[in-house]
Design an enzyme around this catalytic site. Structure first.
Site, PDB file in Angstrom:
ATOM      1  N   PRO A 357       0.827  -1.219   0.000  1.00 28.32           N
ATOM      2  CA  PRO A 357       0.000   0.000   0.000  1.00 28.32           C
ATOM      3  C   PRO A 357       0.853   1.258   0.000  1.00 28.32           C
ATOM      4  O   PRO A 357       1.927   1.300   0.610  1.00 28.32           O
ATOM      5  CB  PRO A 357      -0.807  -0.123   1.297  1.00 28.32           C
ATOM      6  N   GLY A 358       0.355   2.271  -0.686  1.00 34.27           N
ATOM      7  CA  GLY A 358       0.988   3.581  -0.625  1.00 34.27           C
ATOM      8  C   GLY A 358       2.118   3.805  -1.598  1.00 34.27           C
ATOM      9  O   GLY A 358       2.783   4.841  -1.531  1.00 34.27           O
ATOM     10  N   LYS A 361       0.033   2.775  -6.892  1.00 39.15           N
ATOM     11  CA  LYS A 361      -0.509   1.926  -7.967  1.00 39.15           C
ATOM     12  C   LYS A 361      -1.697   2.594  -8.654  1.00 39.15           C
ATOM     13  O   LYS A 361      -1.743   2.726  -9.877  1.00 39.15           O
ATOM     14  CB  LYS A 361      -0.924   0.565  -7.380  1.00 39.15           C
ATOM     15  N   SER A 679      11.296 -18.746   4.538  1.00 45.10           N
ATOM     16  CA  SER A 679      12.512 -17.937   4.464  1.00 45.10           C
ATOM     17  C   SER A 679      13.137 -17.655   5.825  1.00 45.10           C
ATOM     18  O   SER A 679      14.247 -17.136   5.890  1.00 45.10           O
ATOM     19  CB  SER A 679      12.213 -16.611   3.754  1.00 45.10           C
ATOM     20  N   LYS A 722      12.829  -7.004   1.163  1.00 49.24           N
ATOM     21  CA  LYS A 722      13.564  -7.339   2.396  1.00 49.24           C
ATOM     22  C   LYS A 722      14.815  -6.480   2.547  1.00 49.24           C
ATOM     23  O   LYS A 722      15.119  -5.991   3.643  1.00 49.24           O
ATOM     24  CB  LYS A 722      13.935  -8.818   2.385  1.00 49.24           C
TER      25      LYS A 722
END
Length: 802
Positions: A357-358, A361, A679, A722
């Site tokens: 979000p933010g 898009k 992960s 990441k």
């Protein structure tokens, strides 16, 4: 039969009147507004209050000429006059005598008429009495049938013996055209007037009788549910008499269908529906359904299209103006525009913007619409679980409507808009169907040229539409739907990108929103960086926008309190005065290396995150406890890591049965947040080895990777997110799987230059980088051979080793 009295000639002010006829012995109120009429009225008031009132031929003429005024009128007394606030004058007059115009002169802006009075007095005779009685009876019948006249008032008004006054009283109250009233006024002989008014009353009474008879007959035949139908039929008959019947509306609909540009199939369907509509009663429920259906067919665009702008340089300029960074996305959009120039009728493109979000898009999709000159429409699919939201309801249902696709096409008004399907990953399904399955036809370039909405029930061409989907994650989007979209990933912004976005877009936007001028507040580069690091913790810039807005609002308050000359510079030293205490501290600036504490990297829907993993030892019987709301995959990764440690215990200086006397508890903080994925495997394994060997793990090293039972490190996803999360929190040494080396191509060069990235293939390499000192070599007395340390002893070890 009658006596004509002596003829008298007078010269008095004259006023033309509209839409009414003044009769002798009658009181009439009306409004005077025309300049000439006001002057005539003032002249009469200044004299003997006598004024001659004559009706003009055409009521729409504001300034009538003498020949446009009837020659017979009424001499009247002005009883009362009141000037209104708007400048008009309200007048009450009483007619006295009929008079005929001899001559009209324009006297200082108003008419002054020379009139000839010829009063006629009827003689009492049997014929006159009989005619008067007949007229009275007819008028009584007329009043009874009329719904607009009060019976008692009217009967009292005509109780006069003089036949002349009787006819004038009745004529004044008859609801007949002005021309007929003028005809009665021009008849001077009372007996002749009695005969004429009797004829008029007979005709009017017959009309009322017929209307009443029709009403009574229809009311007896119809039921309560048919009342609306009856009223419409009556209205229809009236419209037909006026030449504005139902047929004209049908013709209009037919003309619209012929000029709408519909293909052959929809045109044929519309014509069939139009024929059905023509045969239906207009107020029936089926008629409303058919009319609504035709309205929707005609409202949807069939051939109108926006003139597309294919100037690549202009499009590039617009995209750069609206968004900073996102180079790959911009490059793909410009490629699309280049293809549009080379191919005459290319197929519609279906893009999917994937990111936290933010990150912009939806706003990027709006910029595409602006750059290409197309209309922009958007529909949010978050929480949609009904297939009918996409395809619409069939017309058999009450209140049926087309789906969101057709509704938005109607809103766009063109066949080639930019159509955004927002939050496509938030759809769900229930007993009403699967909306994602319905979207497959919409988003398939091979099929969407013949999309069928359940409501319209005709094929509609969506191939010219540029569909853009947005999503935060892909794992909730069905695979067949993913296969129909070209996924463009929008990862989180780097600190440098956020800084540029704030300076170029967010600060000017909030200054304009709060009314603060540039001279009132200035943001230093260091202050913006400080806000990014210590007041926001996100992949996008929404919270950064809110914090800047918070500062601007506080500055606006001071500008209002202290005056327009107030000015403030936002620096690192005074940011906390506007935003309060720091919301996020530098997690690793003051941390020390600790036993059993390793730092991992995780991917979430809002971007990358840093997760610490804790491991501690307790006396027990070899149980492995996992907490922190871990998912099944993450728990299996922990089991795999534990098996790896047990299989290599001799290399770590541990006895082969060390686990028989120990319980190991692994915890991932923020226990209220669900966590899953493979992960975290090497992070959990590192924390377990650190706890067992009592060698602290390095706090400045973050890691991510999947572990196998043989200790191999497998590649993972979300590398860019990441690494950006690690960079945001000050971690500069990263351990990544060797197979993820190719993913560094997506990392901005300035981020790579600040980080030391170690690529590993096995768990042995991970431990070599992640632990503070080398592992015990084989032959050293095993840790399990000495008395284990727990609780406070382990804490004391941490203090000593650090």
């Amino acid at each position: 039969m009658f006596n004509r009295e002596k003829v008298e000639v007078k010269r008095v002010p004259m006023m033309p009147v509209r839409d009414m006829v003044i009769f002798p012995e009658m009181m009439h109120p009306f409004i005077v507004g025309r300049e000439a009429s006001v002057r005539a009225l003032e002249e009469a008031l200044a004299g003997d209050k006598k004024i001659f009132l004559a009706t003009q031929h055409d009521a729409s003429v504001d300034d009538p000429k003498p020949e446009e005024i009837y020659q017979v009128g009424t001499l009247a007394n002005i009883v009362q006059s009141v000037k209104l606030p708007d400048g008009n004058i309200k007048v009450l007059v009483e007619g006295t005598e009929r008079a005929r115009i001899v001559q009209v002169a324009n006297d200082e802006g108003f008419f002054r008429a020379t009139i000839r009075l010829a009063p006629v007095r009827a003689e009492s005779s049997p014929e006159t009495k009989q005619a008067a009685e007949r007229v009275t009876n007819l008028f009584e019948q007329y009043v009874k049938l009329s719904q607009s006249l009060n019976y008692d008032t009217m009967i009292a008004a005509v109780r006069v013996e003089d036949p002349g006054k009787l006819t004038d009283a009745i004529a004044a109250n008859l609801q007949i055209p002005v021309e007929q009233k003028q005809e009665l006024l021009e008849i001077f002989e009372p007996l002749e007037r009695l005969h004429r008014i009797a004829d008029i009353l007979e005709v009017e009474t017959e009309k009322l009788n017929v209307d009443r008879s029709i009403n009574s007959r229809v009311k007896r035949q119809m039921e309560r549910a048919q009342k609306e139908y009856y009223l419409n039929e009556k209205l229809k008959a009236i419209q037909k008499e006026l030449g504005r019947g139902e047929a004209s509306e049908i013709e209009q609909l037919k003309k619209k269908i012929e000029t709408s540009g519909m293909p052959e199939g929809p045109t044929e369907k519309a014509m069939q529906e139009l024929k059905r509509l023509e045969m239906m009663p207009p107020m029936s429920a089926e008629s409303t359904v058919s009319r609504n259906y035709l309205d929707w067919l005609l409202a949807v665009p069939w051939k109108k299209r926006s003139k597309e702008i294919r100037d690549i340089k202009r499009a590039e300029q617009i995209l750069s103006e609206d968004h900073y960074g996102l180079e790959k996305i911009k490059e793909r959009i410009l490629e699309y525009l280049a293809v549009r120039q080379l191919v005459k009728n290319p197929k519609g493109s279906i893009l999917c913007f994937l990111g936290p979000p933010g990150v912009g898009k939806t706003s990027l999709a709006m910029s595409i619409g602006r750059a290409t000159g197309r209309k922009f429409v958007r529909v949010s699919l978050g929480g949609v679980r009904d297939e009918a939201e996409i395809r619409g309801h069939r017309r058999t249902y009450i209140g049926a409507l087309p789906g969101q696709i057709i509704q938005m096409m109607r809103k766009a008004g063109t066949i080639n808009p930019v159509f955004v399907l927002d939050e496509v990953d938030k759809m769900s399904m229930d007993f009403r169907g699967d909306p994602s399955a319905a979207l497959m036809e919409v988003l398939d370039p091979e099929l969407n040229h013949s999309f069928t909405d359940h409501y319209l029930d005709v094929e509609y061409d969506l191939s010219k539409v540029m569909f853009i989907c947005t999503a935060n994650v892909l794992h909730t989007v069905p695979q067949p739907l993913q296969d129909r979209m070209e996924v463009l990933r929008l990862p989180g912004y780097t600190e440098l990108e956020k800084h540029q976005i704030a300076q170029r877009f967010l600060v000017p936007k909030q200054l304009a929103a709060t009314g603060v001028r540039k001279q009132n507040v200035q943001f230093t580069d260091e202050a913006i960086t400080h806000i990014i690091r210590h007041y926001t913790h996100e992949a996008g810039v929404r919270n950064l926008d809110r914090e800047i807005a918070n500062i601007c609002r506080k500055v606006a308050r001071k500008v209002v309190a202290e005056g327009p000359s107030f000015s403030s510079e936002i620096t690192v030293a005074n940011v906390n005065e506007f935003l309060g205490v720091l919301k996020y501290r530098d997690l690793f600036a003051e941390k020390k290396n600790e036993v059993g504490l390793a730092t991992g990297l995780a991917w979430t829907e809002i971007g990358g995150q840093v997760l610490t993993t804790e491991a501690t030892l307790m006396q027990g019987k070899g149980r492995l406890t996992l907490t922190g709301k871990l998912g099944d995959v993450m728990q299996e990764s922990a089991q795999a890591g534990m098996s790896y440690v047990r299989s290599r215990s001799h290399l770590f200086g541990l006895s082969h049965d060390f686990y028989r006397h120990l319980d190991i508890h692994v915890h991932v903080p923020e226990g209220a947040i669900p966590k899953d994925g493979p992960s975290a495997g090497i992070t959990i394994c590192t924390s377990i080895v650190s706890a067992l060997t009592r060698i602290p793990a390095r706090c400045d090293v973050a890691m991510t990777g999947e572990i196998t039972l043989r200790g191999k490190v497998l590649p993972i996803g979300g590398v860019k997110e990441k690494l950006l999360a690690a960079h945001r929190l000050g971690l500069r040494t990263i351990i990544l799987p060797k197979d993820n080396e190719k993913d560094l191509a997506d990392i901005p060069p300035e981020i790579q230059a600040q980080m030391s990235i170690r690529f590993v293939e096995s768990m042995d390499e991970v431990l070599e980088f992640a632990l503070e000192q080398p592992l015990p070599i084989a032959g050293r007395p095993p840790v399990a051979g000495v008395e284990p340390k727990f609780g406070a002893d382990v804490a004391q070890d941490n203090e000593l080793t650090n």
